[in-house]
Scaffold this motif. Structure first.
Motif, PDB file in Angstrom:
ATOM      1  N   GLY A 267      -1.530   6.683   9.601  1.00  0.00           N
ATOM      2  CA  GLY A 267      -2.748   7.206   9.707  1.00  0.00           C
ATOM      3  C   GLY A 267      -2.722   8.647  10.446  1.00  0.00           C
ATOM      4  O   GLY A 267      -3.769   8.944  11.071  1.00  0.00           O
ATOM      5  N   ASP A 268      -1.411   9.237  10.476  1.00  0.00           N
ATOM      6  CA  ASP A 268      -1.282  10.357  11.467  1.00  0.00           C
ATOM      7  C   ASP A 268      -1.611  11.590  10.463  1.00  0.00           C
ATOM      8  O   ASP A 268      -0.906  12.168   9.692  1.00  0.00           O
ATOM      9  N   ARG A 269      -2.736  11.821  10.539  1.00  0.00           N
ATOM     10  CA  ARG A 269      -3.427  13.279   9.928  1.00  0.00           C
ATOM     11  C   ARG A 269      -2.803  14.453  10.231  1.00  0.00           C
ATOM     12  O   ARG A 269      -2.558  15.376   9.354  1.00  0.00           O
ATOM     13  N   LYS A 270      -2.567  14.416  11.498  1.00  0.00           N
ATOM     14  CA  LYS A 270      -2.011  15.769  11.875  1.00  0.00           C
ATOM     15  C   LYS A 270      -0.510  16.263  11.283  1.00  0.00           C
ATOM     16  O   LYS A 270      -0.384  17.245  10.920  1.00  0.00           O
ATOM     17  N   SER A 271       0.360  15.243  11.298  1.00  0.00           N
ATOM     18  CA  SER A 271       1.524  15.437  10.499  1.00  0.00           C
ATOM     19  C   SER A 271       1.296  15.503   9.246  1.00  0.00           C
ATOM     20  O   SER A 271       2.122  16.519   8.468  1.00  0.00           O
TER      21      SER A 271
ATOM     22  N   GLU B  92      10.200  10.694   3.696  1.00  0.00           N
ATOM     23  CA  GLU B  92      10.043   9.553   4.792  1.00  0.00           C
ATOM     24  C   GLU B  92       9.025   9.958   5.955  1.00  0.00           C
ATOM     25  O   GLU B  92       8.170   9.155   6.276  1.00  0.00           O
ATOM     26  N   MET B  93       8.562  11.163   6.126  1.00  0.00           N
ATOM     27  CA  MET B  93       7.830  11.685   7.093  1.00  0.00           C
ATOM     28  C   MET B  93       6.345  11.447   6.565  1.00  0.00           C
ATOM     29  O   MET B  93       5.582  10.801   7.524  1.00  0.00           O
ATOM     30  N   ILE B  94       6.307  11.526   5.248  1.00  0.00           N
ATOM     31  CA  ILE B  94       5.142  11.570   4.663  1.00  0.00           C
ATOM     32  C   ILE B  94       4.552  10.147   4.466  1.00  0.00           C
ATOM     33  O   ILE B  94       3.440   9.600   4.837  1.00  0.00           O
ATOM     34  N   VAL B  95       5.578   9.480   4.210  1.00  0.00           N
ATOM     35  CA  VAL B  95       5.370   7.900   3.787  1.00  0.00           C
ATOM     36  C   VAL B  95       5.032   7.258   5.146  1.00  0.00           C
ATOM     37  O   VAL B  95       3.920   6.469   5.172  1.00  0.00           O
ATOM     38  N   THR B  96       5.625   7.442   6.279  1.00  0.00           N
ATOM     39  CA  THR B  96       5.330   6.991   7.597  1.00  0.00           C
ATOM     40  C   THR B  96       4.083   7.437   8.140  1.00  0.00           C
ATOM     41  O   THR B  96       3.099   6.703   8.550  1.00  0.00           O
TER      42      THR B  96
ATOM     43  N   GLU C  31       0.882  -1.316   0.012  1.00  0.00           N
ATOM     44  CA  GLU C  31       0.145   0.089  -0.026  1.00  0.00           C
ATOM     45  C   GLU C  31       0.893   1.375  -0.023  1.00  0.00           C
ATOM     46  O   GLU C  31       1.768   1.605   0.695  1.00  0.00           O
ATOM     47  N   ARG C  32       0.520   2.013  -0.933  1.00  0.00           N
ATOM     48  CA  ARG C  32       1.435   3.228  -1.009  1.00  0.00           C
ATOM     49  C   ARG C  32       0.379   4.510  -0.894  1.00  0.00           C
ATOM     50  O   ARG C  32      -0.932   4.452  -0.894  1.00  0.00           O
ATOM     51  N   PRO C  33       0.973   5.877  -0.486  1.00  0.00           N
ATOM     52  CA  PRO C  33       0.104   6.966  -0.779  1.00  0.00           C
ATOM     53  C   PRO C  33      -0.409   6.995  -1.895  1.00  0.00           C
ATOM     54  O   PRO C  33      -0.141   6.507  -2.819  1.00  0.00           O
ATOM     55  N   PRO C  34      -1.738   7.977  -1.881  1.00  0.00           N
ATOM     56  CA  PRO C  34      -2.531   7.880  -3.192  1.00  0.00           C
ATOM     57  C   PRO C  34      -1.547   8.653  -4.229  1.00  0.00           C
ATOM     58  O   PRO C  34      -0.958   9.462  -3.818  1.00  0.00           O
ATOM     59  N   VAL C  35      -1.921   8.422  -5.537  1.00  0.00           N
ATOM     60  CA  VAL C  35      -1.237   8.971  -6.571  1.00  0.00           C
ATOM     61  C   VAL C  35      -2.109  10.100  -6.903  1.00  0.00           C
ATOM     62  O   VAL C  35      -3.288  10.025  -7.286  1.00  0.00           O
TER      63      VAL C  35
ATOM     64  N   VAL D 222      -1.405  -0.550   8.448  1.00  0.00           N
ATOM     65  CA  VAL D 222      -0.445  -0.862   7.633  1.00  0.00           C
ATOM     66  C   VAL D 222       0.915  -0.409   8.535  1.00  0.00           C
ATOM     67  O   VAL D 222       1.135   0.495   9.356  1.00  0.00           O
ATOM     68  N   GLU D 223       2.044  -1.552   8.349  1.00  0.00           N
ATOM     69  CA  GLU D 223       3.193  -1.353   9.165  1.00  0.00           C
ATOM     70  C   GLU D 223       4.263  -1.127   8.085  1.00  0.00           C
ATOM     71  O   GLU D 223       4.550  -2.088   7.324  1.00  0.00           O
ATOM     72  N   THR D 224       4.930   0.002   8.268  1.00  0.00           N
ATOM     73  CA  THR D 224       5.991   0.252   7.244  1.00  0.00           C
ATOM     74  C   THR D 224       7.173   0.737   7.952  1.00  0.00           C
ATOM     75  O   THR D 224       7.247   1.263   9.072  1.00  0.00           O
ATOM     76  N   THR D 225       8.450  -0.061   7.478  1.00  0.00           N
ATOM     77  CA  THR D 225       9.792   0.441   8.105  1.00  0.00           C
ATOM     78  C   THR D 225      10.560   1.048   7.158  1.00  0.00           C
ATOM     79  O   THR D 225      10.722   0.484   5.807  1.00  0.00           O
TER      80      THR D 225
END
Length: 235
Positions: free
Chosen positions: A124-128, A115-119, A34-38, A155-158
């Motif tokens: 699900g960190d809407r505030k960031s 990196e901040m946006i992908v993580t 799963e990736r951020p929306p295009v 989603v677990e992303t490292t």
């Protein structure tokens, strides 16, 4: 390379061949993670934001000085853009409108923002996300997060590494500076259902990802924020 965009649930990007910007420019081989929306909208000027989650992309400890008027240095963008290319001309235009632009500092800041946006999207960190994305991109990301939450998925992303961050384009549209970067990274990511079973990705496998992202900011603005205004799966 093949992109899959599910508008009713969440956006999954799947690539069978090495691809980051078609933001690939932004992610490498797609493996169903799963990736951020295009967001394929044309880049737009970013909206003002608070300083609570600012990623300074263009300035170091001291403001970079613009080259003296009338002087042409063919090596001014050495390592970032070749002389007499559209990219170099874009850098010239942005630097002339905003003397604080520094491609070296911007690239490091863009890597941190990526990196901040992908993580943040994965968690699900809407505030960031809100202070890092334009209004349209934010709404797309939040929609994908909300649909994922409705299904009870996590989603677990490292982040393993960002192997490459290279400039693709730079333009000054009116007073809006836009810079596009292709990211090539390594991630470990997996989507799990309500029972904890992996339904997408692999929690033990490192995958190559390529994305092409465009950041924008009003030149000369007191607001230090550069916003993500467009994303694209790269190859």
């Amino acid at each position: 390379m093949q992109d899959s965009f599910d508008l009713t649930t969440i956006i999954f990007l799947a690539l069978a061949v090495f691809v980051i910007w078609r933001l690939r420019s932004v992610l490498g081989t797609r493996t169903g993670n799963e990736r951020p929306p295009v967001m394929r909208r044309a880049p737009q000027a970013p909206s003002p934001a608070n300083d609570s989650n600012v990623v300074r992309l263009d300035r170091g400890p001291e403001e970079a000085a613009a080259p003296p008027m009338g002087q042409h240095d063919p090596d001014r963008w050495q390592g970032y853009a070749e002389d007499a290319t559209p990219l170099a001309a874009g850098f010239d235009a942005i630097a002339a409108a905003d003397g604080g632009f520094d491609p070296r500092v911007f690239r490091e800041g863009a890597k941190s923002a990526y990196e901040m946006i992908v993580t943040a999207f994965a968690s699900g960190d809407r505030k960031s996300l809100k202070d890092l994305l334009s209004k349209d991109v934010y709404e797309g990301f939040v929609s994908a997060i909300t649909e994922r939450e409705k299904r009870g998925e996590k989603v677990e992303t490292t982040f393993v590494s960002i192997d490459k961050a290279e400039y693709v384009d730079a333009q000054l549209r009116g007073r809006t500076a836009q810079v596009t970067v292709r990211f090539v990274s390594k991630l470990i990511t997996a989507t799990k259902d309500q029972t904890g079973a992996v339904i997408d990705g692999d929690s033990t496998k490192v995958v190559d990802v390529t994305d092409v992202w465009t950041f924008a900011r009003e030149a000369g603005s007191r607001d230090p924020n550069w916003k993500l205004v467009a994303t694209e799966a790269g190859h």
